[in-house]
Design a protein around this motif. Structure first.
Motif, short mmCIF file in Angstrom:
data_model
loop_
_atom_site.label_atom_id
_atom_site.label_comp_id
_atom_site.label_asym_id
_atom_site.label_seq_id
_atom_site.Cartn_x
_atom_site.Cartn_y
_atom_site.Cartn_z
N GLU A 81 -6.95 3.45 2.66
CA GLU A 81 -6.54 4.33 1.56
C GLU A 81 -7.22 3.84 0.27
O GLU A 81 -7.20 2.64 -0.03
N CYS A 126 -5.42 0.45 6.11
CA CYS A 126 -5.56 1.87 6.43
C CYS A 126 -6.74 2.53 5.72
O CYS A 126 -7.05 3.69 5.99
N CYS A 171 0.86 -1.18 0.00
CA CYS A 171 0.00 0.00 0.00
C CYS A 171 0.90 1.24 0.00
O CYS A 171 1.81 1.33 0.81
N CYS A 188 0.19 3.08 3.89
CA CYS A 188 0.62 2.45 5.15
C CYS A 188 1.75 1.45 4.93
O CYS A 188 2.30 0.92 5.88
ZN LIG Z 1 -2.78 0.95 3.47
#
Ligand SMILES: [Zn+2]
Length: 255
Positions: free
Chosen positions: A70, A68, A40, A43
């Motif tokens: 996202e 996270c 990612c 994170c």
């Molecule tokens: Zn993430």
């Protein structure tokens, strides 16, 4: 047999599409395509295999990182779906034939290069040369097995003519056509020339026509200026796909 071919092409296309996402993102940034494993961007958690299943994972995760939250761009599953669709269409078009492997390599290369050109105005040598090498190898095997030396000769001649043409345009006006296109064009002409010189001609014509229409629409909509560089490789790729499926129409009418 056809059902098996379609299913195989779809699954294989989605998997290759997943790989192409990595290529499109990393190659223009001169990053390795094998390491580090996908993570990612926010994170930095490594993406596990069960979160990396083409198309399916993105839907199950609703387009967000499991850890996270996202957002993950919808571009990723779209590239996977596009590659799967192109593989299925190519499989239907050519069936179980010696031409099929070369065309599978070809359309995968088209997807990768269209998106690097769209993102960065780049047609990286690190993609063009391996795709060209693999495709040439596939065409050579097809030639030897089938004894179709004439087809290979036409394909190579088409590539040479397109190289000469684009090289000249680039020489006269480097701003209207980058050297990336000079490398990419012959790759397309080689694949289309294998189907017949009319396909290569049709592909080049379609690319310019679609490019001109889209360019005019963007200028009219005020989205771009006359001087804005155009990712011509995107149109070369679209023209090539159109030619694979419709290039034969002229041929049949002429015959
Ligand atoms: Zn993430």
């Amino acid at each position: 047999m056809t059902a098996l071919l379609i299913l195989g092409a779809a699954l294989y296309g989605a998997a290759i599409g997943s790989f192409l996402n990595v290529v499109i993102y990393r190659v223009p940034l001169k990053m390795s395509i094998t390491s580090p494993p996908s993570a990612c961007p926010k994170c930095e958690t490594h993406i596990q295999w069960y979160d990396n299943i083409p198309i399916v994972s993105w839907i199950l995760l609703r387009g967000r990182c499991r850890h996270c939250g996202e957002p993950i761009s919808v571009r990723y599953p779209l590239v996977e779906a596009l590659t799967a669709a192109l593989f299925v269409l190519v499989a239907l078009r050519f069936g179980w034939s010696w031409t099929l492997p070369a065309m599978i390599i070809f359309v995968a290369g088209l997807v990768a290069l269209a998106f690097t050109d769209l993102d960065h105005l780049l047609l990286p040598r690190a993609i063009v040369y391996p795709v060209g090498g693999l495709m040439l190898a596939a065409l050579l095997i097809a030639t030897v097995v089938q004894g179709s030396w004439h087809r290979l000769l036409v394909a190579v001649l088409c590539a040479a003519v397109e190289f000469a043409l684009l090289f000249t345009i680039n020489f006269i006006s480097p701003r209207s056509m980058g050297f990336g296109d000079v490398r990419f064009g012959p790759l397309i002409a080689l694949a289309l020339g294998w189907l017949g010189w009319i396909y290569a001609f049709f592909g080049f014509l379609a690319a310019n026509l679609i490019g001109a229409v889209v360019g005019l629409i963007l200028i009219a909509a005020g989205r771009t200026g006359r001087k804005t560089p155009i990712p011509f490789g995107v149109f070369l790729a679209i023209g090539a796909v159109v030619a694979i499926f419709f290039g034969g129409l002229i041929h049949y009418r002429a015959a």
